[in-house]
Scaffold this motif. Structure first.
Motif, PDB file in Angstrom:
ATOM      1  N   PHE A 178       0.849  -1.184   0.000  1.00  3.88           N
ATOM      2  CA  PHE A 178       0.000   0.000   0.000  1.00  3.88           C
ATOM      3  C   PHE A 178       0.884   1.234   0.000  1.00  3.88           C
ATOM      4  N   LYS A 179       0.299   2.369  -0.341  1.00  2.00           N
ATOM      5  CA  LYS A 179       0.993   3.660  -0.310  1.00  2.00           C
ATOM      6  C   LYS A 179      -0.012   4.734   0.040  1.00  2.00           C
ATOM      7  N   ASN A 180       0.315   5.546   1.039  1.00  2.00           N
ATOM      8  CA  ASN A 180      -0.550   6.631   1.462  1.00  2.00           C
ATOM      9  C   ASN A 180       0.243   7.924   1.555  1.00  2.00           C
ATOM     10  N   ASN A 181      -0.347   8.999   1.059  1.00  2.00           N
ATOM     11  CA  ASN A 181       0.265  10.320   1.117  1.00  2.00           C
ATOM     12  C   ASN A 181      -0.537  11.196   2.072  1.00  2.00           C
ATOM     13  N   LEU A 182       0.171  11.837   3.003  1.00  2.00           N
ATOM     14  CA  LEU A 182      -0.476  12.622   4.044  1.00  2.00           C
ATOM     15  C   LEU A 182       0.160  14.005   4.145  1.00  2.00           C
ATOM     16  N   ILE A 183      -0.684  15.001   4.408  1.00  2.00           N
ATOM     17  CA  ILE A 183      -0.224  16.347   4.736  1.00  2.00           C
ATOM     18  C   ILE A 183      -0.367  16.535   6.244  1.00  2.00           C
ATOM     19  N   LEU A 184       0.702  17.017   6.899  1.00  2.00           N
ATOM     20  CA  LEU A 184       0.700  17.221   8.338  1.00  2.00           C
ATOM     21  C   LEU A 184       0.803  18.706   8.660  1.00  2.00           C
ATOM     22  N   PHE A 185      -0.137  19.208   9.456  1.00  2.00           N
ATOM     23  CA  PHE A 185      -0.051  20.555  10.023  1.00  2.00           C
ATOM     24  C   PHE A 185       0.180  20.396  11.524  1.00  2.00           C
ATOM     25  N   ASP A 186       1.204  21.060  12.057  1.00  2.00           N
ATOM     26  CA  ASP A 186       1.464  20.875  13.482  1.00  2.00           C
ATOM     27  C   ASP A 186       1.937  22.152  14.157  1.00  2.00           C
ATOM     28  N   PHE A 187       1.766  22.162  15.462  1.00  2.00           N
ATOM     29  CA  PHE A 187       2.222  23.238  16.332  1.00  2.00           C
ATOM     30  C   PHE A 187       3.101  22.623  17.407  1.00  2.00           C
ATOM     31  N   SER A 188       4.257  23.243  17.684  1.00  2.00           N
ATOM     32  CA  SER A 188       5.208  22.692  18.647  1.00  2.00           C
ATOM     33  C   SER A 188       5.546  23.712  19.719  1.00  2.00           C
ATOM     34  N   LEU A 189       5.739  23.216  20.919  1.00  2.00           N
ATOM     35  CA  LEU A 189       6.330  23.987  22.015  1.00  2.00           C
ATOM     36  C   LEU A 189       7.741  23.454  22.213  1.00  2.00           C
ATOM     37  N   GLN A 190       8.751  24.324  22.105  1.00  2.00           N
ATOM     38  CA  GLN A 190      10.141  23.879  22.066  1.00  2.00           C
ATOM     39  C   GLN A 190      10.970  24.513  23.183  1.00  2.00           C
ATOM     40  N   LEU A 211      17.066  21.703  20.090  1.00  2.00           N
ATOM     41  CA  LEU A 211      15.684  21.987  20.465  1.00  2.00           C
ATOM     42  C   LEU A 211      14.972  20.681  20.809  1.00  2.00           C
ATOM     43  N   MET A 212      14.331  20.648  21.978  1.00  2.00           N
ATOM     44  CA  MET A 212      13.471  19.539  22.364  1.00  2.00           C
ATOM     45  C   MET A 212      12.038  20.048  22.370  1.00  2.00           C
ATOM     46  N   GLY A 213      11.145  19.348  21.657  1.00  2.00           N
ATOM     47  CA  GLY A 213       9.794  19.869  21.524  1.00  2.00           C
ATOM     48  C   GLY A 213       8.710  18.826  21.704  1.00  2.00           C
ATOM     49  N   ILE A 214       7.533  19.314  22.086  1.00  2.00           N
ATOM     50  CA  ILE A 214       6.302  18.528  22.104  1.00  2.00           C
ATOM     51  C   ILE A 214       5.376  19.117  21.053  1.00  2.00           C
ATOM     52  N   ARG A 215       4.833  18.274  20.193  1.00  2.00           N
ATOM     53  CA  ARG A 215       4.036  18.813  19.093  1.00  2.00           C
ATOM     54  C   ARG A 215       2.738  18.033  18.909  1.00  2.00           C
ATOM     55  N   PHE A 216       1.774  18.709  18.299  1.00  2.00           N
ATOM     56  CA  PHE A 216       0.501  18.076  17.971  1.00  2.00           C
ATOM     57  C   PHE A 216      -0.068  18.772  16.753  1.00  2.00           C
ATOM     58  N   GLY A 217      -0.946  18.075  16.029  1.00  2.00           N
ATOM     59  CA  GLY A 217      -1.500  18.669  14.824  1.00  2.00           C
ATOM     60  C   GLY A 217      -2.538  17.786  14.163  1.00  2.00           C
ATOM     61  N   ILE A 218      -2.934  18.193  12.961  1.00  2.00           N
ATOM     62  CA  ILE A 218      -3.949  17.461  12.207  1.00  2.00           C
ATOM     63  C   ILE A 218      -3.316  16.827  10.969  1.00  2.00           C
ATOM     64  N   ILE A 219      -4.000  15.813  10.452  1.00  2.00           N
ATOM     65  CA  ILE A 219      -3.530  15.051   9.300  1.00  2.00           C
ATOM     66  C   ILE A 219      -4.566  15.150   8.191  1.00  2.00           C
ATOM     67  N   ILE A 220      -4.122  15.440   6.975  1.00  2.00           N
ATOM     68  CA  ILE A 220      -5.008  15.497   5.816  1.00  2.00           C
ATOM     69  C   ILE A 220      -4.523  14.500   4.771  1.00  2.00           C
ATOM     70  N   PRO A 221      -5.229  13.375   4.541  1.00  2.00           N
ATOM     71  CA  PRO A 221      -4.854  12.454   3.459  1.00  2.00           C
ATOM     72  C   PRO A 221      -5.080  13.110   2.108  1.00  2.00           C
ATOM     73  N   ILE A 222      -4.193  12.889   1.164  1.00  2.00           N
ATOM     74  CA  ILE A 222      -4.341  13.498  -0.158  1.00  2.00           C
ATOM     75  C   ILE A 222      -4.444  12.454  -1.259  1.00  2.00           C
ATOM     76  N   ASN A 223      -4.536  11.165  -0.920  1.00  2.00           N
ATOM     77  CA  ASN A 223      -4.814  10.150  -1.929  1.00  2.00           C
ATOM     78  C   ASN A 223      -5.974   9.302  -1.456  1.00  2.00           C
ATOM     79  N   ARG A 224      -6.725   8.763  -2.419  1.00  2.00           N
ATOM     80  CA  ARG A 224      -7.940   8.024  -2.093  1.00  2.00           C
ATOM     81  C   ARG A 224      -7.902   6.582  -2.587  1.00  2.00           C
ATOM     82  N   ASN A 225      -6.745   6.085  -2.980  1.00  2.00           N
ATOM     83  CA  ASN A 225      -6.689   4.762  -3.579  1.00  2.00           C
ATOM     84  C   ASN A 225      -6.830   3.643  -2.564  1.00  2.00           C
ATOM     85  N   ASN A 226      -6.709   3.933  -1.268  1.00  2.00           N
ATOM     86  CA  ASN A 226      -6.761   2.871  -0.277  1.00  2.00           C
ATOM     87  C   ASN A 226      -7.938   3.035   0.687  1.00  2.00           C
TER      88      ASN A 226
END
Length: 244
Positions: free
Chosen positions: A23-35, A222-237
């Motif tokens: 399988f192959k999946n492509n994802l876009i990640l948006f994140d915010f970090s505290l460093q 830099l040491m960081g804690i991060r979180f964010g959202i995921i947006i899939p950009i392919n629909r083949n799977n």
């Protein structure tokens, strides 16, 4: 004849297993970090934040990642860099003869190409632990900001004597938990990151001390804690992985 039938059945089952595994999946990640800065970087700045955009490709649980992150903060430790050109109260005199306050901020960018592996909890879902790391670039500087008219003391080439512009090669390691809900569109990630950069200051002369900058190699971490959202950009799977 029975041997041929058994071989055909075995080949058919292996083919199904192979198709289910690939399988192959492509994802876009948006994140915010505290460093939190460490080593040499902690001498110039306190804690900062970062916002980032990344592209992640998961191919058979092997990861390829490219990201770009903008770092920002207002914890500049060297608050006296303008002391030789400021008044007793810390103000600068602008081109109109008025007192002007200069604010100091941290600004920076880092970008990395990384590779790794995902450890999924279920074979038909992308939820799991994602571990990846690689090499890239990091830069940071002090931003001097004022609100009124022209301040010729810190404009043009003069700014280079105060902003401590620094850059160099860096490495980055990320450990993320990524969640893909089977029933709705909830997709997020949370984790930790560690950046290890080997940098040098690119400016020649320090106006605040009236001497040359030390251009030896720095270890900026830099040491960081991060979180964010995921947006899939392919629909083949979509039928195999429940992330839509």
């Amino acid at each position: 004849m029975r041997r041929y039938i058994l071989l055909l059945i075995l080949f058919y089952n292996l083919n199904i297993f192979s198709q289910g595994k690939n399988f192959k999946n492509n994802l876009i990640l948006f994140d915010f970090s505290l460093q939190k800065p460490l080593s040499d970087l902690s001498q110039n700045f306190g804690n900062n934040s970062s916002i980032g955009l990344g592209f992640l490709q998961n191919k058979n649980d092997f990861l390829s990642v490219f990201d770009v992150n903008f770092m920002f903060g207002n914890n500049v430790k060297d608050s006296n860099i303008l002391q030789l050109i400021s008044t007793e109260n810390g103000y600068l005199i602008n081109a109109s003869g008025e007192l002007d306050e200069v604010l100091l901020y941290q600004r920076g960018v880092n970008s990395h190409v990384m590779f790794g592996k995902s450890f999924r909890f279920e074979k038909d879902n992308l939820t799991g632990i994602y571990l990846y790391g690689g090499i890239g670039y990091m830069q940071h500087k002090i931003r001097l900001e004022h609100n009124r008219t022209s301040l010729p003391q810190i404009e043009g080439n003069y700014i280079y004597g105060y902003d401590k512009f620094t850059n160099g090669l860096s490495t980055k390691v990320c450990l993320d938990y990524m969640y893909f809900d089977k029933k709705n569109s909830v997709k997020f990630h949370i984790g930790t990151e560690f950046i290890n950069a080997f940098t040098t200051i690119k400016r020649k002369y320090n106006f605040s001390t009236m001497e040359k900058f030390d251009q030896s190699l720095n270890l900026d971490q830099l040491m960081g804690i991060r979180f964010g959202i995921i947006i899939p950009i392919n629909r083949n799977n979509e039928s195999k992985f429940h992330y839509y």
